[in-house]
Design an enzyme around this catalytic site. Structure first.
Site, PDB file in Angstrom:
ATOM      1  N   ASP A 183      49.273  70.436  60.758  1.00  0.00           N
ATOM      2  CA  ASP A 183      49.535  70.827  59.373  1.00  0.00           C
ATOM      3  C   ASP A 183      50.403  72.074  59.301  1.00  0.00           C
ATOM      4  OD1 ASP A 183      49.010  71.296  56.442  1.00  0.00           O
ATOM      5  OD2 ASP A 183      47.597  69.667  56.780  1.00  0.00           O
TER       6      ASP A 183
ATOM      7  N   HIS B 189      46.995  74.825  53.369  1.00  0.00           N
ATOM      8  CA  HIS B 189      46.584  73.425  53.435  1.00  0.00           C
ATOM      9  C   HIS B 189      45.823  73.102  54.722  1.00  0.00           C
ATOM     10  CE1 HIS B 189      47.420  68.983  53.617  1.00  0.00           C
ATOM     11  NE2 HIS B 189      47.126  69.115  52.341  1.00  0.00           N
TER      12      HIS B 189
ATOM     13  N   SER C 116      44.643  64.197  51.050  1.00  0.00           N
ATOM     14  CA  SER C 116      44.585  65.289  52.015  1.00  0.00           C
ATOM     15  C   SER C 116      43.160  65.699  52.308  1.00  0.00           C
ATOM     16  CB  SER C 116      45.269  66.532  51.450  1.00  0.00           C
ATOM     17  OG  SER C 116      46.607  66.552  51.797  1.00  0.00           O
TER      18      SER C 116
END
Ligand SMILES: [Ca+2]
Ligand SMILES: [Ca+2]
Ligand SMILES: [Ca+2]
Ligand SMILES: [Ca+2]
Length: 768
Positions: A166, A207, A385
């Protein structure tokens, strides 16, 4: 009765603990027996149900057996037909075991002892744990991943490492640091070992940290939340914070692949409803290499999010990461178990798990970065996600109880255990020829940690992977306008399948080239021999592309477990031209009967009895995979230099292999090895470790057969070693691995121009 009523009661309670579901008191003591069951004075017996003659009940048989052996029948044990509890009077001291041994109606008996049991409950002092509804939903029954029972049995992912590929991982957080694995981590954006996220103008490089928290946030540290696999290690690969190239992606997919067991990827091509993209040649090669060589040959587990383009009618079959047979494709459902507005549907989706929904519904609580305005904790993680990391965490729990599950075992177990949760007619569930239910919206259904772990415990590795490929079927036929359809069929005969031994299916892929002035209108269905149909190419109103599809591979999991033999039918609608297509089947030698038997074994394990017992199936140790090439390319200029330098070496090696293979082929040598696959016994490897995959015959990446042979089997390296005596095995391995990563003839590796493939690989958080 006066001396031991409490004993009797406690025994009863203990039995309740071991018998599920719970039974009523009346069914347990149906006939008001006169003597209580004292400690050491009760026997559980299983009677031969078949020996009950017509007109005689099991209950009567139990009575007569009890009498014969000098005991008293205390009735059937719960709902277990044929199982009775027989008790001894206070004064009796006959040898009951011998009497039961001799009795022809008794199949099994066991004297009962007091079992030590302590109450189990998981409580955490993490302040946000009560809001983690996806772990334990007290408001909406059943709308959680059913994990607490797994934790209660100390299954928390210990020994397993999940890596989040990520935009970085803030490993200094209180909820990450104790579980952080520096050994599995890397920063490909800055080329250093530390994946710490870089603060940015949008404050959105949080994230990866959020995803990592869902997987392995530390429990009981009075901070924020708890991860699904809070006993697992979590690593980070920083790759999304900057331009991404095919080679970077390839390196990421195999990075520290003997340390990292599960790769959690919550990103993909743009979800704009018109993109058709996926991994490029190196990324594809790395995925394949990962499942062959990762985890000591059991295969890296790649979990990918299905995408957030729901509001644009995007479909994950236009996303090559989701389509790939090497990935576990995970979609999202909201707290009501419904498909949220952003979630994509597709035929290649394996299962779903929880995430955010509409504004009224709760999002996912997890760790957050503490840089910029972050607090280290958030209740606002959203999109597919958030779903993929939950799945990755559940896989870690499975791998703890059974570390030798192959990448295909994991997919099989998901297929066998996911639950059909939404009875809504719109969910469009279909039951396939093997009895599995699948919906384009929900895959095989909702992931259930309890079911996954129990199935993993009793799961025997599936036979090795075999594939079947049709020739390229050239048609150049016009496709009629909707609602008329062009139907093309291809028959796969038993004798064709006999070569590979394939009996039942796993993934089915169709590669098509279609010319169309407006791609949005094309709709493609694939019907398997059982009649199970898959919408492999859905219409996407926003897809205004004028070129159609060029060798795009769609795949479906909807025929999983079905017989491979028979007629496959491709049905295309709307005005266009089907240039050519090709069918690829993946499967194994498992028979349909064996698939059904496995389903029975899996369901039988759901009581948790195998988790409670010290039951263990043997686990082979795995193969020795040569060490990773340490950071071969630290910058593109260095890479070019290195590639140029290696050109001569690669070329000579490739030429040698090609010549040797041609020589072999003429002597008919290689056909015996390739067509049948390598026999497990010949190299001392288990069946499950032997992977045979036929080359993906896209024109630009046709791989020399011998090279392919090496990909197929680690043992073949030895063979090559004997052949090419000028090379040391280490040199050879390194060279092969570099070539293998590329899945291209060596000369193409050298000449291939590096391009930024998908600069905007989007993180899959939905904006609610
Ligand atoms: Ca760094
Ligand atoms: Ca915590
Ligand atoms: Ca998409
Ligand atoms: Ca997939």
């Amino acid at each position: 009765m006066a001396s031991s009523p409490q004993m009797c009661l406690s025994l009863y309670h203990l039995l309740l603990l071991t018998i599920s579901p719970l039974r009523s008191h009346s069914s347990f003591f149906p006939s008001q027996p006169s003597s209580p069951c004292g400690p050491g004075r009760s026997w559980a017996v299983r009677l031969d149900v078949g020996s009950v003659t017509a007109g005689r009940s099991l209950e009567r048989l139990a009575h007569s057996v009890a009498e014969e052996v000098g005991l008293e029948n205390h009735g059937q044990v719960g709902q277990l037909e044929g199982h009775y509890l027989l008790c001894q009077g206070a004064e009796d001291s006959a040898d009951v075991d011998s009497a039961l041994d001799r009795n022809p109606h008794v199949l099994w008996h066991s004297q009962e002892h007091i079992l030590r049991r302590s109450k189990r409950s998981v409580t955490f002092n993490d302040p946000k744990y009560p809001s983690q509804w996806h772990l334990h939903n007290d408001v909406k029954q059943g709308m959680d991943i059913n994990v607490t029972g797994v934790w209660e049995r100390n299954i928390t992912g210990v020994g397993i490492t999940v890596v989040v590929v990520d935009d970085g991982l803030q490993h200094t957080l209180a909820d990450i640091q104790p579980n952080y694995s520096p050994e599995g981590s890397y920063d490909l954006n800055s080329n250093d070992p530390d994946p710490m996220p870089h603060p940015d103008g949008h404050s959105d490089n949080h994230h990866g940290t959020r995803c990592a928290g869902e997987i392995a946030a530390v429990s009981n540290n009075r901070f924020c939340a708890v991860g699904v696999a809070y006993g697992a290690k979590v690593a980070g690969i920083r790759v999304l914070d900057g331009p991404l190239t095919d080679s970077m992606e390839a390196v990421a997919f195999n990075k520290h692949y003997q340390v990292n067991d599960v790769y959690s990827c919550s990103w993909g091509p743009d979800d704009d409803g018109r993109t058709v993209d996926g991994p490029h040649p190196l990324g594809k090669a790395a995925l394949q290499h990962g499942v062959i060589a990762g985890r000591r040959g059991f295969g890296s587990i790649f979990v990918v999010a299905s995408g957030n383009g729901g509001q644009y009618d995007d479909n994950c079959n236009y996303d090559g990461y989701a389509n790939s047979i090497y990935t576990v494709t995970i979609g999202a459902v909201d707290e009501n178990g419904k498909r949220p507005f952003y979630a994509e549907e597709c035929a290649s989706m394996l299962a779903v798990t929880f995430s955010s929904g509409s504004r009224q519904l709760r999002s996912i609580v997890t760790s957050d970065w503490s840089l910029q305005s972050g607090t280290g904790c958030t209740d606002g993680h959203t999109g597919t996600s958030a779903a993929a990391p939950l799945a990755a965490g559940m896989v870690a729990l499975m791998l703890q109880v059974r570390p030798c599950l192959s990448w295909r075992d994991v997919q099989h177990i998901i297929t066998y255990t996911a639950t059909q949760h939404d009875a809504d007619a719109q969910a469009d569930w279909g039951i396939n020829g093997a009895g599995f239910h699948h919906s384009h919206k929900y895959g095989f259904g909702l992931l259930n940690a309890w079911r996954l772990v129990n199935a993993a415990k009793v799961w025997e590795s599936v036979p090795f992977l075999v594939s079947y490929q049709s020739p390229v079927l050239k048609t150049n036929e016009g496709i009629p306008e909707y609602p008329k359809t062009l139907t093309h069929t291809w028959n796969v005969s038993l004798s064709e399948l006999r070569q590979s031994g394939m009996q039942t299916l796993e993934h089915v892929s169709v590669t098509v080239t279609i010319v169309h002035p407006r791609r949005a209108s094309v709709e493609i269905w694939l019907v398997c021999p059982s009649g199970m149909s898959s919408l492999i190419g859905a219409q996407r109103p926003l897809d205004v592309d004028t070129t159609g599809f060029t060798d795009w591979t769609f795949s479906t999991v909807r025929c999983w477990g079905e017989r491979a033999e028979g007629q496959y039918s491709l049905q295309i609608t709307d005005h266009s031209v089907l240039k050519h297509w090709k069918l690829t089947l993946y499967g194994s030698s498992m028979s349909l009967q064996q698939v059904k038997e496995r389903r029975r074994v899996v369901e039988d394990a759901m009581g948790g009895q195998y988790l409670d017992r010290s039951f263990a199936l043997p686990c082979p140790p795995g193969i020795d995979v040569p060490p990773e090439i340490v950071s071969p390319f630290t910058s593109s200029s260095l890479k070019s230099l290195l590639l140029l330098g290696c050109f001569a070496l690669f070329w000579s090696l490739y030429y040698t292999l090609e010549v040797t293979l041609t020589h072999w082929d003429r002597r008919g040598w290689s056909t015996t090895g390739r067509d049948r696959g390598f026999q497990a016994g010949s190299t001392g490897l288990e069946d499950s470790q032997v992977v045979e995959i036929q080359p993906e015959m896209d024109n630009e990446s046709k791989v020399p057969d011998l090279l392919h042979l090496f990909e197929s089997h680690a043992g073949a390296l030895d063979l090559l070693h004997r052949l090419v005596l000028t090379q040391s095995i280490d040199e050879l391995t390194q060279n092969l691995r570099t070539v293998r990563r590329a899945r291209l003839p060596a000369r193409n590796v050298i000449l291939m121009k590096e391009v930024i493939t998908t600069p905007s690989h989007s993180c899959r958080s939905s904006v609610v």
